[in-house]
Design a protein around this motif. Structure first.
Motif, PDB file in Angstrom:
ATOM      1  N   LEU A   1      61.861 -42.627 -29.034  1.00 20.27           N
ATOM      2  CA  LEU A   1      63.101 -41.928 -28.722  1.00 20.27           C
ATOM      3  C   LEU A   1      63.013 -41.206 -27.378  1.00 20.27           C
ATOM      4  O   LEU A   1      61.942 -40.718 -26.998  1.00 20.27           O
ATOM      5  N   PRO A   2      64.129 -41.106 -26.661  1.00 17.12           N
ATOM      6  CA  PRO A   2      64.142 -40.298 -25.425  1.00 17.12           C
ATOM      7  C   PRO A   2      63.815 -38.841 -25.739  1.00 17.12           C
ATOM      8  O   PRO A   2      64.152 -38.331 -26.812  1.00 17.12           O
ATOM      9  N   ALA A   3      63.189 -38.165 -24.796  1.00 15.61           N
ATOM     10  CA  ALA A   3      62.749 -36.790 -25.014  1.00 15.61           C
ATOM     11  C   ALA A   3      63.920 -35.861 -25.310  1.00 15.61           C
ATOM     12  O   ALA A   3      63.810 -34.948 -26.150  1.00 15.61           O
ATOM     13  N   ASP A   4      65.071 -36.069 -24.647  1.00 13.22           N
ATOM     14  CA  ASP A   4      66.199 -35.164 -24.878  1.00 13.22           C
ATOM     15  C   ASP A   4      66.787 -35.337 -26.275  1.00 13.22           C
ATOM     16  O   ASP A   4      67.285 -34.386 -26.878  1.00 13.22           O
ATOM     17  N   VAL A   5      66.708 -36.556 -26.810  1.00 15.05           N
ATOM     18  CA  VAL A   5      67.183 -36.793 -28.167  1.00 15.05           C
ATOM     19  C   VAL A   5      66.278 -36.082 -29.171  1.00 15.05           C
ATOM     20  O   VAL A   5      66.748 -35.437 -30.114  1.00 15.05           O
ATOM     21  N   VAL A   6      64.963 -36.182 -28.962  1.00 17.94           N
ATOM     22  CA  VAL A   6      64.008 -35.509 -29.845  1.00 17.94           C
ATOM     23  C   VAL A   6      64.234 -34.000 -29.819  1.00 17.94           C
ATOM     24  O   VAL A   6      64.236 -33.338 -30.858  1.00 17.94           O
ATOM     25  N   ALA A   7      64.448 -33.453 -28.622  1.00 17.79           N
ATOM     26  CA  ALA A   7      64.650 -32.008 -28.493  1.00 17.79           C
ATOM     27  C   ALA A   7      65.909 -31.559 -29.239  1.00 17.79           C
ATOM     28  O   ALA A   7      65.899 -30.541 -29.930  1.00 17.79           O
ATOM     29  N   GLU A   8      66.990 -32.336 -29.122  1.00 21.93           N
ATOM     30  CA  GLU A   8      68.234 -31.957 -29.794  1.00 21.93           C
ATOM     31  C   GLU A   8      68.101 -32.066 -31.308  1.00 21.93           C
ATOM     32  O   GLU A   8      68.631 -31.228 -32.047  1.00 21.93           O
ATOM     33  N   VAL A   9      67.397 -33.090 -31.772  1.00 19.91           N
ATOM     34  CA  VAL A   9      67.192 -33.245 -33.208  1.00 19.91           C
ATOM     35  C   VAL A   9      66.368 -32.083 -33.756  1.00 19.91           C
ATOM     36  O   VAL A   9      66.668 -31.546 -34.833  1.00 19.91           O
ATOM     37  N   GLN A  10      65.351 -31.672 -33.011  1.00 11.73           N
ATOM     38  CA  GLN A  10      64.513 -30.551 -33.463  1.00 11.73           C
ATOM     39  C   GLN A  10      65.313 -29.260 -33.571  1.00 11.73           C
ATOM     40  O   GLN A  10      65.056 -28.447 -34.454  1.00 11.73           O
ATOM     41  N   GLU A  11      66.264 -29.072 -32.685  1.00  8.00           N
ATOM     42  CA  GLU A  11      67.081 -27.866 -32.733  1.00  8.00           C
ATOM     43  C   GLU A  11      67.882 -27.789 -34.029  1.00  8.00           C
ATOM     44  O   GLU A  11      68.183 -26.696 -34.517  1.00  8.00           O
ATOM     45  N   GLY A  12      68.249 -28.934 -34.578  1.00  6.31           N
ATOM     46  CA  GLY A  12      69.036 -28.953 -35.799  1.00  6.31           C
ATOM     47  C   GLY A  12      68.214 -28.829 -37.064  1.00  6.31           C
ATOM     48  O   GLY A  12      68.781 -28.773 -38.168  1.00  6.31           O
ATOM     49  N   LEU A  13      66.886 -28.807 -36.935  1.00  9.65           N
ATOM     50  CA  LEU A  13      66.017 -28.697 -38.100  1.00  9.65           C
ATOM     51  C   LEU A  13      65.756 -27.237 -38.452  1.00  9.65           C
ATOM     52  O   LEU A  13      65.809 -26.355 -37.595  1.00  9.65           O
ATOM     53  N   SER A  14      65.462 -27.004 -39.710  1.00 10.48           N
ATOM     54  CA  SER A  14      65.069 -25.663 -40.128  1.00 10.48           C
ATOM     55  C   SER A  14      63.660 -25.373 -39.625  1.00 10.48           C
ATOM     56  O   SER A  14      62.948 -26.275 -39.159  1.00 10.48           O
ATOM     57  N   HIS A  15      63.246 -24.112 -39.744  1.00  7.36           N
ATOM     58  CA  HIS A  15      61.908 -23.735 -39.304  1.00  7.36           C
ATOM     59  C   HIS A  15      60.834 -24.523 -40.055  1.00  7.36           C
ATOM     60  O   HIS A  15      59.865 -25.009 -39.458  1.00  7.36           O
ATOM     61  N   GLU A  16      61.043 -24.685 -41.373  1.00  3.45           N
ATOM     62  CA  GLU A  16      60.074 -25.417 -42.175  1.00  3.45           C
ATOM     63  C   GLU A  16      60.031 -26.889 -41.767  1.00  3.45           C
ATOM     64  O   GLU A  16      58.951 -27.483 -41.672  1.00  3.45           O
ATOM     65  N   GLU A  17      61.203 -27.474 -41.510  1.00  4.22           N
ATOM     66  CA  GLU A  17      61.254 -28.886 -41.125  1.00  4.22           C
ATOM     67  C   GLU A  17      60.624 -29.111 -39.757  1.00  4.22           C
ATOM     68  O   GLU A  17      59.950 -30.133 -39.533  1.00  4.22           O
ATOM     69  N   ARG A  18      60.829 -28.184 -38.830  1.00  7.63           N
ATOM     70  CA  ARG A  18      60.184 -28.318 -37.507  1.00  7.63           C
ATOM     71  C   ARG A  18      58.668 -28.264 -37.637  1.00  7.63           C
ATOM     72  O   ARG A  18      57.945 -29.000 -36.958  1.00  7.63           O
ATOM     73  N   ALA A  19      58.186 -27.392 -38.512  1.00  6.51           N
ATOM     74  CA  ALA A  19      56.741 -27.311 -38.737  1.00  6.51           C
ATOM     75  C   ALA A  19      56.217 -28.602 -39.340  1.00  6.51           C
ATOM     76  O   ALA A  19      55.145 -29.095 -38.955  1.00  6.51           O
ATOM     77  N   GLN A  20      56.977 -29.170 -40.275  1.00 11.21           N
ATOM     78  CA  GLN A  20      56.579 -30.443 -40.876  1.00 11.21           C
ATOM     79  C   GLN A  20      56.560 -31.561 -39.844  1.00 11.21           C
ATOM     80  O   GLN A  20      55.648 -32.400 -39.837  1.00 11.21           O
ATOM     81  N   LEU A  21      57.560 -31.584 -38.974  1.00 11.40           N
ATOM     82  CA  LEU A  21      57.623 -32.627 -37.941  1.00 11.40           C
ATOM     83  C   LEU A  21      56.449 -32.514 -36.985  1.00 11.40           C
ATOM     84  O   LEU A  21      55.818 -33.522 -36.634  1.00 11.40           O
ATOM     85  N   ARG A  22      56.129 -31.289 -36.565  1.00  8.87           N
ATOM     86  CA  ARG A  22      54.983 -31.100 -35.669  1.00  8.87           C
ATOM     87  C   ARG A  22      53.686 -31.537 -36.348  1.00  8.87           C
ATOM     88  O   ARG A  22      52.811 -32.146 -35.716  1.00  8.87           O
TER      89      ARG A  22
END
Length: 502
Positions: free
Chosen positions: A154-175
């Motif tokens: 995925l393009p970096a800007d798409v990944v960044a926008e998707v991460q913004e829409g995730l909850s704190h727990e989901e961002r931690a899981q993704l990382r």
């Protein structure tokens, strides 16, 4: 009467299981759906070409095949209700312009699921055909572990926008999922799971489960944890529905679980699933805290991908290639091993040239050379295939490696003696009237014996050597084996002939 009572007793249990895991019925699909859909879509395209309907190109997708309104409706009808995995199968099997035309008609709620299902080569082409807004909408529908599978493409800007829409727990899981190696359990684990405490009763667990509209896919057990999130055991759904609501979880839970570490190899975990017939297994960190689970659907993918990668790597091919990818890119991807094969072929020809004098004396040698090399190649391929499979299954260890080598050498000696005698007699019979016929039969016998043994030895040490170097044991194995058996076979056969006919 007894059978009737048993059936009546069985029915409520099945109903209760269905209530606990309602998506199980939805997961059962006709395995022929994808093949049927592919055949129908290919026929629809062919009928459009025959009818010569007025077609309209998509200005947003210039590479897509222009299709008529009638074709568009027919394809949509075929795709309606089709599972994402089946759509992925159809897209992978279509030429690029047809694929993009179909992809334009499938865009919707299933976009993200289809991107997860298709292979990497096709995924890149589909992502290129989507604009930024479409990509964000598609990826946002996925779970964090599925998003992690797509991040690299995925393009970096798409990944960044998707991460913004995730909850704190989901961002931690993704990382966390992105931090693990691609071939590890951590990269494959599912974060969606159910956990309970050991002091509660079965009745409380039942009420807890009924709060969900649907349980996470492939839920066969509920994990039991303490206040710190450490894994204590698991309570199978079968025990929940077959025991009294008053019984305690601590009395019913299983503690003999297969516990996985996120850094474990996914292939090794898949072998454990196959060995123990598992549906899911917990993944714990160093402190034994429950951080995820591995499920059988991921394990099936691991086994399939490993099998496909091994078969393709054996011929020096990339398992993520698009079969309808660009001609130039596909050609370049095959240059390396074709170049290696060319060099080895020239080397083999130089071996033959070195024995020109012997061949000119005994012309029959030229006719018998391919027989010797072919038998050595077959012997080596049998051993190579066995070793690659055994290494993939984790059955070859430092402790049993020597025993395996001894066994394979012994087998090759027996086969060499048997087929050496047969080939020697055949050579003698073919050239019975030749004064050198008996000597030719002896040369054929010795050459066949030695070459079959050499082929087996090469078939063992090619994958073992690649494994020792940290490479895929199947990588280019057939190319390297062919080189060794051809060159070595010619050298042994012609060398023996030179000695006996000098």
């Amino acid at each position: 009467m007894r059978e009737l009572k048993e059936e009546q007793a069985k029915e409520p249990l099945e109903q209760r299981l269905a209530e606990l895991n309602p998506q199980a019925e939805d997961d059962a699909r006709d395995t022929d759906d994808a093949s049927d859909a592919l055949e129908q879509i290919v026929r629809i395209f062919a009928e459009q070409d025959e009818r010569d309907d007025p077609v309209q190109a998509d200005p947003d997708e210039p590479d897509a095949k222009p299709i008529s309104e009638r074709t568009r409706k027919a394809i949509k009808e075929v795709l309606k209700g089709l599972h994402a995995a089946d759509i992925a199968y159809v897209l992978e099997a279509l030429p690029q312009d047809d694929r993009l035309a179909v992809w334009n008609l499938t865009k919707g709620d299933q976009d993200g699921d289809v991107l997860v299902e298709v292979n990497e080569g096709v995924r890149e082409a589909l992502i290129e055909a989507m604009d930024r807004e479409e990509l964000v909408d598609a990826v946002e529908t996925l779970d964090t572990d599925e998003i992690a599978d797509l991040v690299e493409d995925l393009p970096a800007d798409v990944v960044a926008e998707v991460q913004e829409g995730l909850s704190h727990e989901e961002r931690a899981q993704l990382r966390a999922a992105m931090s693990y190696p691609e071939d590890s359990v951590g990269a494959r684990m599912d974060f969606e799971m159910l956990s309970i405490r050991e002091e509660v009763s079965v009745g409380i667990v039942m009420r807890f489960l009924r709060r969900f509209e649907a349980l996470p896919n492939h839920t066969d057990q509920v994990f039991v944890v303490d206040r710190q999130g450490r894994l204590l055991g698991a309570l199978p759904l079968s025990r929940i529905v077959t025991h009294s609501p008053e019984e305690k979880v601590s009395d019913l839970m299983r503690t003999d679980l297969l516990k996985l570490n996120p850094l474990d190899k996914a292939v090794e975990a898949a072998q454990a699933f196959e060995r123990y017939d598992l549906v899911s297994a917990p993944v714990i960190d160093e402190a034994e805290r429950l951080i995820g689970r591995l499920t059988v659907n991921e394990v099936v993918d691991v086994i399939r991908e490993s099998s496909e990668a091994g078969a393709l790597a054996n011929a020096g091919l990339d398992d993520d290639q698009d079969i309808f990818g660009g001609v130039w890119e596909t050609a370049k991807s095959r240059w390396l091993w074709l170049g290696v094969n060319l060099c080895t072929a020239f080397f083999a020809s130089r071996v033959i040239t070195a024995f020109d004098g012997t061949i000119s004396k005994v012309v029959a040698l030229a006719a018998l050379m391919p027989v010797v090399a072919g038998m050595a190649g077959n012997s080596g391929n049998q051993t190579l295939t066995l070793l690659v499979r055994s290494l993939a299954m984790g059955q070859v260890t430092d402790s049993n490696k020597v025993d395996l080598i001894k066994k394979e050498v012994s087998v090759s000696v027996i086969n060499g003696l048997l087929w050496g005698v047969i080939s020697g007699l055949c050579a003698w019979g073919l050239y019975f009237n030749d004064p050198q016929g008996k000597m030719l039969g002896l040369v054929m016998f010795l050459a066949m014996l030695l070459n079959i043994v050499v082929g087996a030895i090469v078939g063992m040490f090619v994958p073992l050597g690649l494994k020792a170097l940290g490479r895929d044991p199947a990588l280019g194995g057939s190319v390297l084996l062919t080189f060794m058996t051809d060159s070595g076979g010619f050298m042994i056969f012609l060398g023996l002939a030179t000695i006996f006919f000098a």
